[in-house]
Design a protein around this motif. Structure first.
Motif: not given
Lengths: 506, 273
Positions: A230-231, A234, A285, A447, A451-454, A457-458, A468-470, A474
């Motif tokens: 994986f890495d 690291f 997965d 929002y 708030y968001a500049d970007i 995603s998803h 659920h996402l923020l 906020i």
């Protein structure tokens, strides 16, 4: 000839040549030019003779001692190859596996010559040949690593150089071996394309021991190999000896190659390594499961391949085993539950349906919104109004046909009920859902504006509950903002004018 | 004999250059890929318990600096001391956050698995990840606000969420010195705030953090110290003293459009004060 697809193509060609050329005297890589008596039976002239019912049952029930031996050995090989293959694939070392298998060729020839020099007639001793093959495989890896370390040649070129030099040297040495009287009888050529049918109990023991060692080592170092794949940066920063771990992984690949020489041959062994692992990725997965599935697919693919080739003795067993594995791969690619093609298409359709549903609910809500009292609960008011398709038509840029279809689907899902020809009323369930969809959509819009500049995603802005996402703070401040601006409202008004043209942009 | 005495720096000099208390001191370090040096003669001593931004244009050797400190790339010359000793003796006290792009996010593991990787050294060879390790990893995920995503496969996370997972993996190491390679690259606003909060929390607990940072506009807001780098060390010190137009011009050379933008913002800030 240094990729898995080419290798699979090669297997196809070998099988095709066998079909088309009953004398078995195909011109390319040297293989058995004397068809054995057993193989003369199943292919008469230009066509394959199908096995009798008796042959089939004998094979499937493993009544033949020989079939049993071969099936056990090859299945163990398949399991070990599948497990090692997962890490080879994830570490992106698939082609290095190919280099290792090709590099074994000169090792076999040199081992034979050395053993023949020590004791005339002793060159056929199998463990000696396999150790020679293994060491040569290692030499191939070391050469690749050295080239990469000390020159500026890129990896693909280094792999191609090592592969062709070693394989070329091997072929040249094979010619030398052929010129020795005992050499031409030794059957070293079988290592190139494999000769499963000639496997004996002693070979199976070697395969069993090596496979077991491989599985135990992977089991013990499962965590370390995961981190390495994986890495590796690291891993190195934590002090894991990544160079040595990498080398160990390659040793294991070389081990699989060496035990695979006998059954599928060095040209095709990389397919045993990579196809089960690649197929397993379509089913899971999670690494643990992927490894388990790869072992299962590798083992069962090899087992089925052996049985099929036992029913058609005239076909070369190695390519048949590989092609059976490829069939497993194709099935996984199509029907795998995680990333299979069928699942992806189904998911895409589902997504389209969900988006359509949200659009129709939002259109209904937004059409009715001006007629409702915004300070009273919305859902209860929404169900009192009747809407027709022509009312909804200007709400979005949809064709009348698509709108009719969406309405039909919504009716089937019990979100709306037809009250008269062309007139619909939201059901309680539909009204609640519409309320939720519009609230989410508008909170997200708020929002994004505030708030968001970007944008995150998803995010499906209609379906994903904003909570659920923020972060909760906020959402809280968004709702505060909402209640300041629009007191007593549960659904914020749209920040932009609602019509078909604005929908095009959102 | 005499010559060797002359060329050997005296013991007291070495101690001066590598004060034992400093989390990270770099002396005369040059790193080269093949024959071309990437960073030259870096002399740097990191202040204890501060947030340090490593700032410089593309190709200035910011990532190389971190990699060389961590022994990931060989040094052509120079030495590095971490808390007064060589890096490999102090590994347990150093946490590393690589660039997000450096790994394959399609890898079949979930967020919790990735965070647990930070504990592998502690777990040791051949032993499996136990329930208590997973619990520690879960707590770290919670600290970065990702507890709800523990079981998600990592390809299903957004860029910002992936970055938080990487941060959590470094947090479970419970290190005293953190080296982070562009943790703010391509993240959304809420993740940026979450990361800044974590960085400040680390500072409050006395940890030292070096961060490769690209956004010049936020340097003064987020960081106490800066290290301006463009193959050589241009300037280093507290942000208020070192992060000046003059030094930025030295670091970035002719890229004026960018500079003017930042300069504008800085003069605005100064006049506001």
């Amino acid at each position: 000839m240094n990729s898995v697809p080419t290798r699979i193509g090669f297997a196809l060609v070998v099988v095709a040549v066998w079909f088309g050329n009953p004398s078995g005297a195909a011109a390319e890589p040297p293989h058995d030019t004397h068809p054995s008596r057993a193989t003369a039976r199943s292919l008469s002239r230009d066509r394959l003779e199908w096995p009798s019912w008796d042959d089939v049952t004998r094979t499937l029930l493993l009544r033949d001692y020989n079939t049993r031996i071969v099936a056990i050995g090859t299945t163990m090989l398949g399991v070990a190859a599948g497990i090692v293959g997962v890490f080879t694939l994830l570490r992106r070392r698939s082609l290095l596996g190919d280099v290792i298998s090709h590099s074994t060729l000169p090792g076999i020839a040199i081992a034979f010559l050395v053993m023949e020099a020590i004791e005339p007639g002793g060159g056929k001793w199998l463990p000696g040949l396999l150790i020679g093959a293994w060491l040569a495989g290692l030499a191939g890896i070391v050469c690749t690593k050295l080239i990469l370390r000390f020159t500026r040649i890129k990896e693909d070129a280094a792999l191609a150089i090592v592969l062709s030099v070693f394989f070329g040297a091997g072929m040249a040495l094979f010619k030398v071996v052929q010129d020795i009287p005992s050499g031409s009888q030794a059957g070293l050529n079988h290592f190139i394309l494999g000769k499963t049918a000639s496997m004996v109990l002693a070979d199976v023991w070697i395969i069993a021991e090596v496979s077991l060692a491989i599985v135990v080592i992977i089991g013990l170092l499962y965590k370390e190999f995961t981190l390495l794949s994986f890495d590796d940066k690291f891993a190195a920063s934590q002090g894991w000896p990544i160079f040595r771990l990498d080398l160990l992984l390659m040793l294991l690949v070389a081990g699989v190659t060496v035990i695979g020489l006998q059954s599928v041959g060095l040209l095709l062994v990389v397919a045993m390594l990579i196809t089960p692992a690649a197929a397993a990725r379509f089913w899971s997965d999670r690494l643990g499961r992927t490894t388990l599935i790869a072992a299962l697919l590798g083992g069962s693919g090899a087992f089925c391949g052996v049985l099929i080739s036992a029913m058609f003795p005239r076909l070369a067993a190695g390519p048949v085993i590989v092609l059976t594995g490829v069939c497993f791969f194709l099935v996984s690619m199509s029907f795998g539950v995680r990333r299979g093609v069928v699942v992806r298409v189904a998911m895409h359709r589902q997504l389209k349906a969900a988006v359509g549903r949200q659009h129709i609910l939002r259109a209904l809500f937004e059409f009715l919104e001006p007629q409702c009292n915004p300070t009273a609960p919305m859902s209860a008011q929404l169900v009192n109004h009747i809407v027709s398709a022509s009312d909804l038509q200007p709400m979005r840029s949809w064709t009348p046909k698509r709108l009719r279809r969406l309405l039909r689907v919504a009716e089937r899902s019990d979100f709306i009920a037809a009250v008269r020809a062309g007139g619909y009323r939201l059901t309680t369930r539909g009204a609640e859902l519409a309320h939720r969809v519009v609230r989410n959509h508008r909170l997200w819009e708020l929002y994004l504006i505030e708030y968001a500049d970007i944008a995150p995603s998803h995010v499906d802005r209609d379906a994903d509950d904003i909570e659920h996402l923020l972060a909760p703070d906020i959402v809280e401040s968004l709702e505060q903002l909402l209640s300041q601006r629009y007191p007593h409202m549960t659904v914020p008004p749209s920040p932009h004018a609602i019509d078909a043209t604005s929908e095009l942009t959102t | 004999m005499i010559r060797s005495v002359l060329t050997q720096p005296s013991r007291s000099k070495i101690e001066n250059e590598h004060p034992a208390s400093s989390p990270l001191s770099i002396h005369d370090m040059t790193v080269a890929y093949h024959r071309k040096p990437v960073i030259w003669d870096i002399d740097y001593t990191a202040p204890q318990g501060k947030l340090v931004a490593i700032v410089g244009p593309n190709g200035a050797g910011k990532s190389t600096l971190i990699s060389a400190v961590l022994d990931l790339v060989p040094k052509a010359s120079g030495e590095v001391r971490v808390f007064g000793e060589e890096y490999h003796k102090q590994r347990n006290r150093v946490g590393y956050v690589p660039q997000r792009e450096s790994v394959d996010w399609d890898f079949p593991v979930n967020a919790l698995n990735v965070v647990a990787m930070g504990l592998y050294r502690k777990i040791g060879w051949c032993l499996p990840v136990m329930r208590r390790h997973r619990q520690t990893a879960m707590e770290a995920l919670d600290r970065v606000g990702m507890a709800d995503y523990a079981k998600r496969q990592i390809s299903q996370l957004s860029g910002g969420q992936q970055q938080r997972v990487f941060l959590a993996r470094a947090l479970v190491q419970d290190a005293d010195l953190y080296l982070m390679d562009e943790p703010f690259a391509g993240v959304d606003a809420s993740t940026e705030r979450a990361i800044v909060e974590i960085l400040r929390e680390l500072r409050e607990r006395g940890k030292t953090t070096l961060v490769v940072h690209h956004d010049l506009q936020t340097v003064t807001e987020y960081f106490d110290h800066v290290l301006l780098l463009n193959m050589r060390l241009v300037a280093t010190g507290p942000t208020s003293e070192v992060f000046t137009r003059e030094n930025l011009r030295k670091t970035y050379g002719g890229k004026l459009a960018l500079l003017d933008q930042v300069g504008h913002k800085m003069t605005l800030g100064e006049s506001a004060r």
